[in-house]
Every structure is written in C-alpha cells, then in structure tokens.
Design an enzyme around this catalytic site. Structure first.
Site, PDB file in Angstrom:
ATOM      1  N   GLY A   1       0.923  -1.268  -0.038  1.00 21.71           N
ATOM      2  CA  GLY A   1      -0.131   0.158  -0.052  1.00 21.71           C
ATOM      3  C   GLY A   1       0.672   1.194   0.078  1.00 21.71           C
ATOM      4  O   GLY A   1       1.943   1.120  -0.222  1.00 21.71           O
TER       5      GLY A   1
ATOM      6  N   ASP B   1       1.180  -9.188   2.318  1.00 20.41           N
ATOM      7  CA  ASP B   1       0.262  -8.316   1.496  1.00 20.41           C
ATOM      8  C   ASP B   1      -0.439  -9.358   0.595  1.00 20.41           C
ATOM      9  O   ASP B   1      -0.012 -10.247   0.137  1.00 20.41           O
ATOM     10  CB  ASP B   1       0.867  -7.204   0.831  1.00 20.41           C
ATOM     11  CG  ASP B   1      -0.119  -6.101   0.383  1.00 20.41           C
ATOM     12  OD1 ASP B   1       0.191  -5.034   0.883  1.00 20.41           O
ATOM     13  OD2 ASP B   1      -1.190  -6.329  -0.337  1.00 20.41           O
TER      14      ASP B   1
ATOM     15  N   ILE C   1      -3.735 -11.403   5.919  1.00 23.52           N
ATOM     16  CA  ILE C   1      -3.573 -11.230   7.591  1.00 23.52           C
ATOM     17  C   ILE C   1      -4.842 -12.170   8.356  1.00 23.52           C
ATOM     18  O   ILE C   1      -4.776 -12.196   9.455  1.00 23.52           O
ATOM     19  CB  ILE C   1      -3.556  -9.639   7.984  1.00 23.52           C
ATOM     20  CG1 ILE C   1      -4.993  -9.208   7.657  1.00 23.52           C
ATOM     21  CG2 ILE C   1      -2.422  -9.109   7.572  1.00 23.52           C
ATOM     22  CD1 ILE C   1      -5.296  -7.583   8.353  1.00 23.52           C
TER      23      ILE C   1
ATOM     24  N   TYR D   1     -14.734   2.447   9.234  1.00 25.51           N
ATOM     25  CA  TYR D   1     -13.422   2.383   9.143  1.00 25.51           C
ATOM     26  C   TYR D   1     -12.898   3.040  10.432  1.00 25.51           C
ATOM     27  O   TYR D   1     -12.042   2.611  11.391  1.00 25.51           O
ATOM     28  CB  TYR D   1     -12.879   3.126   8.072  1.00 25.51           C
ATOM     29  CG  TYR D   1     -11.387   3.627   7.868  1.00 25.51           C
ATOM     30  CD1 TYR D   1     -10.589   2.943   7.757  1.00 25.51           C
ATOM     31  CD2 TYR D   1     -11.231   5.022   7.880  1.00 25.51           C
ATOM     32  CE1 TYR D   1      -9.091   2.832   7.658  1.00 25.51           C
ATOM     33  CE2 TYR D   1      -9.862   5.307   8.031  1.00 25.51           C
ATOM     34  CZ  TYR D   1      -8.883   4.256   7.614  1.00 25.51           C
ATOM     35  OH  TYR D   1      -7.458   4.903   7.795  1.00 25.51           O
TER      36      TYR D   1
HETATM   37  C1  AKB Z   1      -9.107   7.736   4.444  1.00 23.69           C
HETATM   38  O1  AKB Z   1      -9.138   8.560   3.792  1.00 23.69           O
HETATM   39  O2  AKB Z   1      -9.614   6.685   4.590  1.00 23.69           O
HETATM   40  C2  AKB Z   1      -7.483   7.897   4.967  1.00 23.69           C
HETATM   41  C3  AKB Z   1      -7.503   8.282   6.443  1.00 23.69           C
HETATM   42  C4  AKB Z   1      -7.756   9.813   6.470  1.00 23.69           C
HETATM   43  O3  AKB Z   1      -7.515   7.287   7.210  1.00 23.69           O
HETATM   44  N1  AKB Z   1      -6.616   8.367   4.172  1.00 23.69           N
END
Ligand code: AKB
Length: 337
Positions: A14, A35, A55, A154
């Site tokens: 990445g 990866d 992973i 996320y």
């Molecule tokens: C995203 O945009 O998801 C990443 C971050 C800010 O963690 N670049």
C-alpha cells in the site's frame, strides 16, 4: 530459515508500505512483508522475504512465526474509509479481526524470544466524529481524547483497534512474571497523506492526492468535496519519519499510547489553487458526493499534535508550501514526464 531478528510489515504494497520499505530496508534489520498483492519489483528486491496472502490466514501467520524472529511489527493492512462504507462487514473482518490476529502473533513472538515486540499501528483522523460543521469550526484543533465518536465503519474500526492495542499492552503486562509484557503498542492517528510516488485508493482524503496526480497526467478531475472542506494533511516522507521516530523513542519517554500528528490543513480550494498554479492547463471541477462530503465534514479541520512534538520530537519538514513546491510538484512532474 532465518532466526535473525526481523521486521514485519503488513499491507506492505500500500501507500505507506512502499515508502516505509524504502526507509527500513536501508537499516540493519531484514524486512519481511505480508500483503495480498505482490510488491512492485523495485521494492520486492529490497525485502528479505515477501509473503503473499491475507492477515486473516492464521496458518500463514504461524509459518512466519516459525521461520522468523519478528521483533517489530508495522501493521498497515486495512480497508480505507470510503471502501469500508461499501463493504462494512468485510471492513470489520480485515480491519478488526486482522489486527487481532497480528496482536496475537506479536504476543506469541514476544513470548518466544523473551522481549517485547514493538507494534506500530496506524490509526486515523477518522477516529474522530464531529457532530456538524459548526462544531468542526468551533473546535479547531482536536486533542487526542476529545470527540471520539466516529461516523464510519473504518473510523470505528480504527478507534476500537487503538483500544485493543492498549489492552494487549496492558493485559499481558499484568500477567507477566517479569512485568514487561510482550507487546509495546505504539499508535499514530494520521491525517490525510499525500505521496508523490503512489496514488491512494479507497480513502476519503483522496481528493487532494487525486487532484495533483490527475493534473500531472493531464487528465480532468472532478473533486468530490466542497471547496471550503478542510482537513489536515501531511507529505508521505514526514509520515514515514514520524513512524520511525515513534518506534525508536525510548518507552519511558512515551506518555501516551496514541498520538495525533499534523503538518498543514488546507481547504480543498487551496489545494486546487496550488495545483492550478503548477499545471495551468489542468481542469479541476467540483462534483460533490454527499456521502463522502459527510465523512470529511465529521473529521476535524486540524489536530493538536503537541504531545507528539513533546514526547518524541515530531517536527514535519514540509508545511503546505514546501510539501507542494519542494516535494509533490517536482517529484510528480518528473514521474509523469
Ligand atoms: C482515508 O481517507 O480513509 C484515509 C484516512 C484519513 O485514514 N486516508
């Protein structure tokens, strides 16, 4: 088989991985990578061993543990914020279960060679969640312990894994006879990162790097956030330097587990203006994506990184003008020339 003490980088192919390999491969310890995708050949030839796999594959992690004495882990593998909104269950699997697997791996590695494994975890400004635009404006620079109400899968994954890392560092420490513990967990909450070498994919801060990379390639770009959108950014070389400084800092100096770092915080319009000055023929328009706009609106306009500056000397080399004028524009111009 080698029992030389080694470094493991997950998610090595990445954006951060590429730059980190460049730096760490110049050091004394062999670099092992993991990866799903193969490394670019120029990076592949710099590492001792490249594992291609997931992973989530515990048998592969067992194999790495059997073959290498890993004493530093840089766990970069993750699905980024926009991508995670499309596949939240998969994101949770990769981002959370994957991190749990790596923490277990590190604990086992530490137990077998009798000293703590230093574990680097990249968190993100996505761990924050500001209620609305007024709050974002009023708050300004956020501190590490405030506004931790992420709005994305996320962001929730990142915040939880910060807690997981803290737990692993402490839990086994309490159980361990020598009171050392076998994981020394260290974490940075990154702002948006901009690399001149690779273009990101699947993130929501991607609008800034995409603007510059597409302009340099002579392609039109429609920016998916409003011109007044403001979040913190950093040039990739400073991000990698920060990782190295944090990982090399004596543990006794670290008063926190999780650190903010920042460098500059331009609006999308300010990024567009600097790119247009460098590439006057570029076409950059605005085509707002409500969902992605909502995500960046919940992220802070800037971060308070005074703890990182105090504890381990965070001092980015590139401010806004230098990042574009000395690093991004010349390097990217060369790359696509
Ligand atoms: C995203 O945009 O998801 C990443 C971050 C800010 O963690 N670049």
């Amino acid at each position: 088989m080698s029992r030389t003490s080694s470094i493991l980088i997950t998610g090595a192919s990445g954006e951060i991985g590429h730059s980190l390999i460049e730096r760490l491969a110049a050091g004394p310890q062999p670099v092992i990578t993991l990866d799903l995708n193969a490394l670019a050949p120029e990076h592949g030839k710099k590492v001792r061993k490249e594992f291609i796999g997931s992973i989530l594959d515990n048998s592969l992690l067992e194999r790495i543990h059997a073959e290498y004495e890993i004493d530093r882990v840089y766990h970069l593998a993750a699905l980024l914020s926009t991508r995670s909104e499309f596949s939240p269950a998969l994101a949770h699997k990769v981002n959370v279960e994957g991190t749990l697997n790596l923490l277990e791996f590190a604990q086992k590695a530490g137990e077998s060679h009798g000293r703590p494994v230093v574990f680097f975890y990249p968190s993100s400004i996505a761990a924050y969640g500001l209620a609305d635009a007024e709050t974002k404006l009023a708050v300004g620079k956020v501190r590490e312990d405030d506004h931790l109400h992420p709005t994305t899968m996320y962001g929730a994954n990142k915040l939880y894994c910060e807690h997981l890392g803290r737990y692993y560092g402490r839990h086994y420490k309490q159980l361990s006879a020598n009171s050392l513990g076998k994981i020394d967990f260290r974490c940075i909450r990154f702002p948006g990162l901009i690399s001149a070498i690779t273009a990101p994919s699947g993130g929501t801060s991607d609008f800034a790097p995409e603007m510059i990379h597409t302009a340099a390639k002579g392609e039109p770009y429609a920016c998916f956030v409003r011109p007044d959108t403001r979040i913190p950014f950093m040039a990739m070389p400073d991000a990698v330097t920060a990782i190295q400084h944090l990982m090399d800092a004596p543990q006794a100096q670290l008063q926190r587990v999780v650190y903010n770092i920042g460098a500059f915080a331009p609006s999308a319009e300010e990024v567009r203006a600097v790119v247009m000055r460098a590439f006057p023929g570029a076409t950059i328009t605005w085509e707002i994506d409500a969902k992605r706009q909502g995500i960046v609106d919940s992220w802070p306009a800037d971060v308070d990184d005074s703890a990182a500056r105090h504890d381990w000397g965070h001092a980015p080399r590139y401010g806004f003008d230098a990042a574009f004028g000395e690093y991004l524009i010349p390097t990217i111009r060369n790359r696509y020339a």
